[in-house]
Design a protein around this motif. Structure first.
Motif, PDB file in Angstrom:
ATOM      1  N   CYS A 196      -1.171  30.347  21.423  1.00  0.00           N
ATOM      2  CA  CYS A 196      -1.447  28.985  20.985  1.00  0.00           C
ATOM      3  C   CYS A 196      -1.965  28.197  22.168  1.00  0.00           C
ATOM      4  CB  CYS A 196      -0.199  28.320  20.399  1.00  0.00           C
ATOM      5  SG  CYS A 196       1.033  27.891  21.634  1.00  0.00           S
ATOM      6  N   GLY A 197      -2.504  27.018  21.906  1.00  0.00           N
ATOM      7  CA  GLY A 197      -3.001  26.159  22.968  1.00  0.00           C
ATOM      8  C   GLY A 197      -4.396  25.657  22.660  1.00  0.00           C
ATOM      9  N   THR A 198      -5.033  25.067  23.651  1.00  0.00           N
ATOM     10  CA  THR A 198      -6.384  24.535  23.530  1.00  0.00           C
ATOM     11  C   THR A 198      -7.340  25.488  24.248  1.00  0.00           C
ATOM     12  OG1 THR A 198      -5.516  22.287  23.466  1.00  0.00           O
ATOM     13  CG2 THR A 198      -7.848  22.541  24.026  1.00  0.00           C
ATOM     14  N   PRO A 199      -8.426  25.911  23.609  1.00  0.00           N
ATOM     15  CA  PRO A 199      -9.245  27.025  24.100  1.00  0.00           C
ATOM     16  C   PRO A 199      -9.591  26.971  25.573  1.00  0.00           C
ATOM     17  CG  PRO A 199     -10.020  26.338  21.959  1.00  0.00           C
ATOM     18  CD  PRO A 199      -8.929  25.375  22.329  1.00  0.00           C
ATOM     19  N   GLU A 200     -10.132  25.850  26.059  1.00  0.00           N
ATOM     20  CA  GLU A 200     -10.608  25.791  27.436  1.00  0.00           C
ATOM     21  C   GLU A 200      -9.493  25.873  28.470  1.00  0.00           C
ATOM     22  OE1 GLU A 200     -13.430  25.179  24.816  1.00  0.00           O
ATOM     23  OE2 GLU A 200     -11.780  23.763  24.926  1.00  0.00           O
ATOM     24  N   TYR A 201      -8.244  25.670  28.049  1.00  0.00           N
ATOM     25  CA  TYR A 201      -7.116  25.699  28.968  1.00  0.00           C
ATOM     26  C   TYR A 201      -6.289  26.971  28.830  1.00  0.00           C
ATOM     27  CZ  TYR A 201      -8.091  20.686  29.495  1.00  0.00           C
ATOM     28  OH  TYR A 201      -8.698  19.476  29.734  1.00  0.00           O
ATOM     29  N   LEU A 202      -6.703  27.899  27.977  1.00  0.00           N
ATOM     30  CA  LEU A 202      -5.929  29.108  27.733  1.00  0.00           C
ATOM     31  C   LEU A 202      -5.943  30.030  28.937  1.00  0.00           C
ATOM     32  CD1 LEU A 202      -6.889  30.088  24.074  1.00  0.00           C
ATOM     33  CD2 LEU A 202      -4.829  28.919  24.869  1.00  0.00           C
ATOM     34  N   ALA A 203      -4.797  30.582  29.282  1.00  0.00           N
ATOM     35  CA  ALA A 203      -4.698  31.570  30.352  1.00  0.00           C
ATOM     36  C   ALA A 203      -5.186  32.926  29.854  1.00  0.00           C
ATOM     37  CB  ALA A 203      -3.252  31.667  30.838  1.00  0.00           C
ATOM     38  N   PRO A 204      -5.619  33.805  30.760  1.00  0.00           N
ATOM     39  CA  PRO A 204      -6.130  35.112  30.342  1.00  0.00           C
ATOM     40  C   PRO A 204      -5.136  35.916  29.524  1.00  0.00           C
ATOM     41  CG  PRO A 204      -6.661  34.706  32.650  1.00  0.00           C
ATOM     42  CD  PRO A 204      -5.758  33.598  32.214  1.00  0.00           C
ATOM     43  N   GLU A 205      -3.838  35.820  29.850  1.00  0.00           N
ATOM     44  CA  GLU A 205      -2.858  36.600  29.106  1.00  0.00           C
ATOM     45  C   GLU A 205      -2.725  36.130  27.662  1.00  0.00           C
ATOM     46  OE1 GLU A 205      -0.467  33.788  31.887  1.00  0.00           O
ATOM     47  OE2 GLU A 205      -2.323  34.956  31.918  1.00  0.00           O
ATOM     48  N   VAL A 206      -3.024  34.860  27.402  1.00  0.00           N
ATOM     49  CA  VAL A 206      -2.991  34.359  26.026  1.00  0.00           C
ATOM     50  C   VAL A 206      -4.223  34.840  25.268  1.00  0.00           C
ATOM     51  CG1 VAL A 206      -2.859  32.314  24.554  1.00  0.00           C
ATOM     52  CG2 VAL A 206      -1.667  32.343  26.753  1.00  0.00           C
ATOM     53  N   VAL A 207      -5.391  34.708  25.899  1.00  0.00           N
ATOM     54  CA  VAL A 207      -6.624  35.184  25.276  1.00  0.00           C
ATOM     55  C   VAL A 207      -6.554  36.689  25.028  1.00  0.00           C
ATOM     56  CG1 VAL A 207      -9.118  35.466  25.607  1.00  0.00           C
ATOM     57  CG2 VAL A 207      -8.008  33.343  26.300  1.00  0.00           C
ATOM     58  N   GLY A 208      -5.943  37.439  25.967  1.00  0.00           N
ATOM     59  CA  GLY A 208      -5.850  38.883  25.848  1.00  0.00           C
ATOM     60  C   GLY A 208      -4.725  39.364  24.972  1.00  0.00           C
ATOM     61  N   ARG A 209      -4.019  38.449  24.307  1.00  0.00           N
ATOM     62  CA  ARG A 209      -2.939  38.802  23.387  1.00  0.00           C
ATOM     63  C   ARG A 209      -1.814  39.574  24.069  1.00  0.00           C
ATOM     64  NH1 ARG A 209      -5.730  35.712  20.841  1.00  0.00           N
ATOM     65  NH2 ARG A 209      -6.008  35.686  18.592  1.00  0.00           N
ATOM     66  N   GLN A 210      -1.560  39.231  25.338  1.00  0.00           N
ATOM     67  CA  GLN A 210      -0.432  39.836  26.040  1.00  0.00           C
ATOM     68  C   GLN A 210       0.782  38.932  25.895  1.00  0.00           C
ATOM     69  OE1 GLN A 210      -1.573  40.599  30.122  1.00  0.00           O
ATOM     70  NE2 GLN A 210      -3.664  41.141  29.525  1.00  0.00           N
ATOM     71  N   ARG A 211       1.938  39.482  26.197  1.00  0.00           N
ATOM     72  CA  ARG A 211       3.131  38.639  26.261  1.00  0.00           C
ATOM     73  C   ARG A 211       3.001  37.721  27.471  1.00  0.00           C
ATOM     74  NH1 ARG A 211       7.811  40.767  23.445  1.00  0.00           N
ATOM     75  NH2 ARG A 211       7.220  42.591  22.227  1.00  0.00           N
ATOM     76  N   TYR A 212       3.502  36.502  27.340  1.00  0.00           N
ATOM     77  CA  TYR A 212       3.306  35.517  28.409  1.00  0.00           C
ATOM     78  C   TYR A 212       4.510  34.616  28.526  1.00  0.00           C
ATOM     79  CZ  TYR A 212       2.181  32.257  24.606  1.00  0.00           C
ATOM     80  OH  TYR A 212       2.230  31.482  23.470  1.00  0.00           O
ATOM     81  N   GLY A 213       4.480  33.736  29.532  1.00  0.00           N
ATOM     82  CA  GLY A 213       5.592  32.822  29.763  1.00  0.00           C
ATOM     83  C   GLY A 213       5.144  31.611  30.550  1.00  0.00           C
TER      84      GLY A 213
END
Length: 435
Positions: free
Chosen positions: A181-198
């Motif tokens: 989730c989030g706003t596209p331009e601010y997304l971290a690579p792990e979010v875009v890559g569908r990895q687990r994140y924190g």
């Protein structure tokens, strides 16, 4: 009872609507967001003004979840750089959340109105955001939607503090988080890559904020034809995944090496190597004297006005209720129709895209996106209405020969050779291309 509200989830003891109106005068709607209406409210006893967010339960499970989540998180936090919870009422039909009222300007407004703007000013803004985020992270809270629009000055005094708002996507980090989730331009690579994140995703977003404040440009953007939505998003996400940004000349020529170093460490692609908020506070550009006093206002403001179209991004334009939203969008769950009458957009201005909402799976059947005017907010911002990437077979045909229903690792559609473990669809997992 504290906050004038029952325990969340209690289905028997609700507040009566009269309890809200007996204590507060609610003004007209001043803004409508994805999940709620925002009012200015006056406490009848003290005469103090507050912000009131009203969530309608009838608008669906996601709206109810967002309201409960924001209430739960705000009850946990107390920090000078976070808008504080004042009161909560839960009726049978609505959630009323009363918050401190921030009367100051947005950061962009403040920059454009300054006669002198330097790295030192940016350092002061970033320091306050880092202190608030370090506090949240100490409680294992991930904000997940840090962006410039959620940073405002508390009041209009010269030395006003910065406060962070909008906690409906914030989440406790009980183990690594899965749903993107989030706003596209601010997304971290792990979010875009569908990895687990924190928690590191918040530090990446602060890096994006810092990059924009120092140059007036977004770090990741993709200039393509207006209607070429598919390639726009695909290329934007590829750049984020690769950390493909530069300190372009002439915009970064007058920026100190210390500032560039902190941006680089905040926007480290590998999340386990990314600097933490606590560590960033100790960086020389934040706590030392490395931030330059040179006036950079002319260059930054010129780029802000070019990229963010000040006259347009200040106009609040809401999606119209009758707009058809395609199923399974790329960016954002389908927003609920605005509660109440929506203003008609001005001539030549398209509705704002939804931001900060849950992302749906990237894969799905293709559809024809609706044509619209260029987005006034940012060249790289996701378009409205949302759309999705083409099936994997159209990106790399040779990589889709998988048995139907196979649960083996899937190739990521944006980065060659990157594999992700298949997950249930309810968690945003990949679907076989044959389906």
């Amino acid at each position: 009872m504290p906050f004038g509200c029952v325990t969340l989830g209690d289905k028997k003891n609700y507040n009566q609507p009269s309890e809200v109106t007996d204590r507060y005068d609610l003004g007209q709607v001043i803004k409508t967001e994805e999940f709620c209406e925002i009012f200015r409210a006056k406490d009848k006893t003290t005469g103090k003004l507050h912000t009131c967010k009203k969530f309608q339960k009838r608008d669906g499970r996601k709206v109810r979840k967002a309201a409960k989540n924001e209430i739960g998180i705000l009850k946990m936090v107390k920090h000078p750089n976070i808008l504080q919870l004042v009161d909560v009422f839960v009726t049978r039909k609505e959630y009323f959340i009363f918050l401190e009222l921030a009367t100051g300007r947005e950061v962009f407004d403040w920059i454009l109105d300054q006669g002198y703007y330097s790295e030192r000013d940016t350092s002061n803004v970033v320091r306050q955001v880092l202190e608030a985020v370090a506090y949240l992270h100490s409680l294992k809270i991930v904000h997940r939607n840090l962006k410039l629009e959620n940073l405002v000055y508390y009041n209009r005094l010269k030395n006003s503090k910065i406060v962070i708002s909008d906690f409906h996507l914030a989440k406790l980090e009980n183990g690594l988080i899965k749903e993107p989730c989030g706003t596209p331009e601010y997304l971290a690579p792990e979010v875009v890559g569908r990895q687990r994140y924190g928690r590191p995703v918040d530090c990446w977003a602060i890096g994006v904020i810092m990059y924009i404040l120092l140059s007036g440009n977004p770090p990741f953007y993709e200039e393509v034809e207006e209607d070429d939505y598919e390639n726009h998003d695909k290329n934007l996400f590829r750049k984020i995944l690769a950390g493909d940004y530069e300190f372009d000349s002439p915009y970064w020529d007058d920026i100190s090496q210390a500032a560039k170093d902190l941006v680089t460490r905040l926007m480290e692609v590998e999340q386990d190597q990314r600097i933490t908020a606590e560590e960033a506070i100790s960086h020389e550009w934040i706590s030392g004297n490395a931030a330059s006093d040179k006036n950079i206002k002319d260059g930054v403001c010129a780029q802000i006005e070019k990229n963010f179209a000040r006259a347009k991004w200040k106009t609040v334009v809401l999606p119209q209720p009758q707009m058809a939203v395609p199923p399974q969008p790329l960016m954002g769950a389908s927003p609920q129709p605005p509660m109440g009458a929506s203003p008609q957009p001005p001539m030549g201005v398209s509705p704002q895209p939804p931001t900060g909402v849950l992302l749906q799976p990237l894969m799905g059947e293709p559809h024809q996106p609706q044509k619209r005017a260029p987005c006034p907010l940012l060249k790289a911002v996701s378009h409205w209405p949302p759309r999705q990437l083409p099936p994997l077979s159209r990106l790399w045909p040779s990589r889709t020969a998988q048995p139907q229903g196979a649960q083996q690792a899937r190739l990521h559609p944006l980065v060659k050779g990157k594999r992700l473990r298949a997950m249930p669809r309810s968690l945003g997992g990949w679907r076989p291309a044959e389906q």
